[in-house]
Enzyme design. Structure first.
Site, PDB file in Angstrom:
ATOM      1  N   HIS A 155       3.436   4.079  12.960  1.00 50.12           N
ATOM      2  CA  HIS A 155       3.791   3.950  11.542  1.00 50.12           C
ATOM      3  C   HIS A 155       4.864   5.000  11.248  1.00 50.12           C
ATOM      4  CE1 HIS A 155       2.559   3.607   7.114  1.00 50.12           C
ATOM      5  NE2 HIS A 155       3.120   4.795   7.121  1.00 50.12           N
TER       6      HIS A 155
ATOM      7  N   HIS B 157       3.262   4.605  -3.374  1.00 51.98           N
ATOM      8  CA  HIS B 157       3.656   6.012  -3.558  1.00 51.98           C
ATOM      9  C   HIS B 157       4.964   6.125  -4.335  1.00 51.98           C
ATOM     10  CE1 HIS B 157       0.626   8.054  -1.184  1.00 51.98           C
ATOM     11  NE2 HIS B 157       0.781   7.180  -0.213  1.00 51.98           N
TER      12      HIS B 157
ATOM     13  N   HIS C 219       8.269   6.804   9.216  1.00 59.01           N
ATOM     14  CA  HIS C 219       8.970   7.050   7.945  1.00 59.01           C
ATOM     15  C   HIS C 219      10.406   7.428   8.261  1.00 59.01           C
ATOM     16  CE1 HIS C 219       6.040   6.615   4.651  1.00 59.01           C
ATOM     17  NE2 HIS C 219       5.158   6.774   5.623  1.00 59.01           N
TER      18      HIS C 219
ATOM     19  N   ARG D 134       0.856  -1.192   0.000  1.00 60.89           N
ATOM     20  CA  ARG D 134       0.000   0.000   0.000  1.00 60.89           C
ATOM     21  C   ARG D 134       0.889   1.238   0.000  1.00 60.89           C
ATOM     22  NH1 ARG D 134      -0.532   4.393   2.745  1.00 60.89           N
ATOM     23  NH2 ARG D 134      -0.268   3.266   4.683  1.00 60.89           N
ATOM     24  N   ASP D 135       1.711   1.405   1.017  1.00 57.77           N
ATOM     25  CA  ASP D 135       2.548   2.614   1.094  1.00 57.77           C
ATOM     26  C   ASP D 135       3.600   2.617  -0.017  1.00 57.77           C
ATOM     27  OD1 ASP D 135       3.043   5.090   2.170  1.00 57.77           O
ATOM     28  OD2 ASP D 135       3.429   4.362   4.197  1.00 57.77           O
TER      29      ASP D 135
ATOM     30  N   SER E 147       3.772  10.646   9.106  1.00 55.34           N
ATOM     31  CA  SER E 147       3.677  10.735   7.643  1.00 55.34           C
ATOM     32  C   SER E 147       4.840  11.499   7.020  1.00 55.34           C
ATOM     33  CB  SER E 147       2.378  11.419   7.242  1.00 55.34           C
ATOM     34  OG  SER E 147       1.288  10.829   7.889  1.00 55.34           O
TER      35      SER E 147
END
Lengths: 338, 290
Positions: free
Chosen positions: A195, A18, A197, A14-15, A168
């Site tokens: 989550h 991008h 990054h 999913r991620d 995010s």
């Protein structure tokens, strides 16, 4: 003392979208999902990078429809739970019903970190459909620990069975994560997820800080495949969790193979912390803006670094990709030329 | 003069009241809320309106109204519509329900007087359809997209619970007004500070090639027409790449009761008053003819 079990939630499919303009195909999804399932990854998340119903000019049209992605992944996931993500205002309850019909076990309803009230209806619909409902706060560095705790409590009130904060922009330092996760765990009685990054090179360290502060679900992607500098690197996270003595139920050797497969089949190159990703983390701007920022910078002649700093100043949030060319033109008009 | 009633006492309801009071052809007979002593009802009373609690039943008990504005939510609108059906009242629906005849002032506003149940699509629909419709008259669209971004303070609880209806009604309306085979509507809520104006990013993909010249003129004409209804309506960019037209609009509110960033409320309340005034004009013409 035995360390708590950590549920590893894998949004590679999913991620990671991008990083490839949402162009993953059937073969790619099938082979990685099967490899993750074989390695014992408990939850595998599927979808367009921005979730159900998000295929659009605004954030990019995906190669496959939601139907194709979910049907393909479900077949390849005999053991792992299948998860997906949705943003109210982008997807609707109809998309949720469709996803559950495809066998989705976990649905995450995501909102900007101060806008949890938009998740009320969809969390309720997911519970009614019998799937596991989780609430997500995006761009969570833009809210204080107290605000995040309040927003998470609201989502639990709406029916969320777990709450998750997304870094995010990849902006957090470990101590930022500690205070936020601690505040949330004190405010709710459901599992807390983190989550990360990797814009500042701290995704694994931040995930460990989250666990130490009480988080029990951690998101991570194979080779870090994800927006911008990428996500918390899955196989590295699991190795670190093994060293720390946390049980995950994952076979690390098989997971390392799945990560090799991901590198070979899903991505042109593994994500790296390039200068663009670094400034987006520093400025606190959504990592997924990298490609449109580069395009707008190229078109207007402003420096991408300056454009990210400007977007951070404007507090632009995920989904507002239409702001990027305007901000670039403004900057160019005010002499922000390289 | 037409006697009107307002259902709902959010920011939208309050702006409606003020517009009704300023209208030469409308008067405000009643404002109905849910909770006694709520801030909205108190403000409505301060504006000199008769107020009531108890929803649609309270309105029906009070007497006859020529026009009823529904500024509640999409869940309650069907009940309101059903209960008002036999009263002869014109129902102007500001919730994102697609039950009534869809009216956008600068596009088909003149038709408002021929319908007794008027739907106003959504704020994003009101802000985008004038431009998308103008473009679609000249270029056959295969795909049309609308992304609206509203400031968090301008999006109340009812709107937050009605996002599904917002998306589906706006998509269907854009399809109806442009003839596009595929449509997409998205609503973002921005927490940016200071609160940004209401913003609408539109994309129209034409079946054939598009040239910049006529596009610019079409968009400008639609903008000027809109400014007569919504003064704070402004096209901020219009670009053409191959078959793709991209137009961005910002709407600043110019009203006293609603903050400047709440252009989303302004576009729909202006459309509601416009529709009611069309009915008022028709009834005046009928009286004069008698």
């Amino acid at each position: 003392m035995t360390k708590p079990t950590v549920i590893v939630h894998d949004p590679t499919l999913r991620d990671g979208q991008h990083a490839v303009r949402h162009q993953l195909d059937v073969k790619q999804i099938r082979s990685y999902a099967a490899a993750a399932d074989t390695a014992g990854v408990p939850v595998v998340e599927i979808g367009h990078g921005n979730g159900l119903g998000a295929s659009s000019h605004q954030v990019g049209h995906s190669r496959l429809s939601d139907d194709e992605m979910l049907a393909t992944a479900r077949q390849a996931l005999p053991h792992s739970k299948m998860a997906t993500l949705m943003l109210p205002g982008w997807a609707t309850s109809k998309d949720l019903r469709n996803a559950v019909r495809h066998g989705v076990d976990v649905v995450r309803v995501a909102a900007h970190c101060t806008e949890a009230t938009v998740t009320e209806r969809h969390l309720d619909v997911i519970r009614e459909l019998g799937a596991e409902a989780q609430g997500v706060l995006l761009m969570s560095h833009m809210a204080t620990p107290e605000e995040l705790a309040e927003q998470c409590a609201l989502m639990v009130g709406y029916g969320a069975q777990a709450v998750c904060i997304f870094d995010s922009a990849g902006h957090y330092l470990p101590q930022d994560v500690t205070v936020r996760v601690a505040a949330i765990t004190a405010a709710v009685d459901v599992p807390v997820a983190f989550h990360g990054h990797n814009n500042l090179g701290l995704a694994v360290a931040n995930s460990i800080a989250a666990i130490e502060a009480g988080a029990r679900v951690i998101d991570a992607c194979a080779r870090g495949f994800g927006a911008g500098a990428g996500n918390t690197q899955l196989e590295v996270l699991v190795a670190v969790l093994e060293r720390l003595g946390h049980h995950t139920g994952i076979d690390l050797r098989l997971l390392a193979d799945a990560a090799e497969l991901a590198e070979r089949t899903l991505m042109p190159a593994p994500p790296t912390i390039d200068s663009i990703s670094l400034v987006s983390g520093l400025a606190g701007v959504f990592s997924g803006f990298k490609k449109p920022v580069l395009a707008a910078a190229e078109q207007t002649g402003v420096h991408a670094w300056d454009l990210f700093v400007e977007l951070g100043r404007l507090r632009v949030t995920a989904g507002q990709e239409d702001m990027i060319p305007d901000a670039a033109r403004e900057l160019a008009a005010h002499g922000g030329l390289r | 003069m037409l006697t009107t009633a307002v259902l709902g006492t959010g920011l939208l309801g309050l702006d409606l009241i003020e517009r009704i009071q300023n209208s030469p052809t409308l008067t405000c007979g009643l404002v109905v809320g849910r909770t006694p002593g709520s801030r909205g009802l108190t403000q409505a009373a301060e504006l000199g309106c008769t107020t009531a609690t108890g929803g649609i039943d309270a309105l029906l008990d009070t007497g006859h109204f020529d026009v009823v504005f529904d500024a509640t939510n999409a869940f309650h609108h069907p009940e309101h519509s059903r209960k008002l059906a036999d009263t002869g009242a014109v129902l102007v629906d500001l919730t994102p329900t697609s039950a009534g005849a869809l009216i956008v002032p600068t596009v088909n506003g003149h038709q408002a007087a021929t319908h007794r149940h008027i739907g106003l699509v959504s704020c994003g629909g009101q802000a985008s359809i004038p431009i998308l419709h103008a473009l679609a008259q000249h270029y056959r669209p295969s795909y049309v997209e609308m992304v609206a971004t509203a400031a968090t303070a301008s999006v109340g609880r009812a709107s937050r619970l009605n996002l599904d209806e917002y998306v589906s009604t706006t998509q269907a309306a854009i399809g109806q007004f442009t003839g596009a085979e595929e449509t997409k509507a998205i609503l973002n809520i921005s927490a940016a500070r200071p609160a940004p104006p209401f913003r609408i990013a539109m994309t129209l993909v034409a079946a054939d090639d598009v040239k910049q010249g006529p596009v610019g003129a079409l968009v400008e004409a639609a903008e000027v027409a809109m400014q007569a209804v919504v003064p704070g309506y402004r096209v901020t960019s219009c670009t053409v790449t191959g078959t793709k037209v991209r137009v961005i609009v910002e709407v600043a509110a110019t009203r006293s009761r609603i903050p400047v960033h709440a252009g989303n409320l302004e576009v729909i309340s202006a459309a509601a008053i416009h529709a009611a005034e069309q009915h008022a004009a028709t009834s005046i013409r009928k009286e004069l003819a008698r």
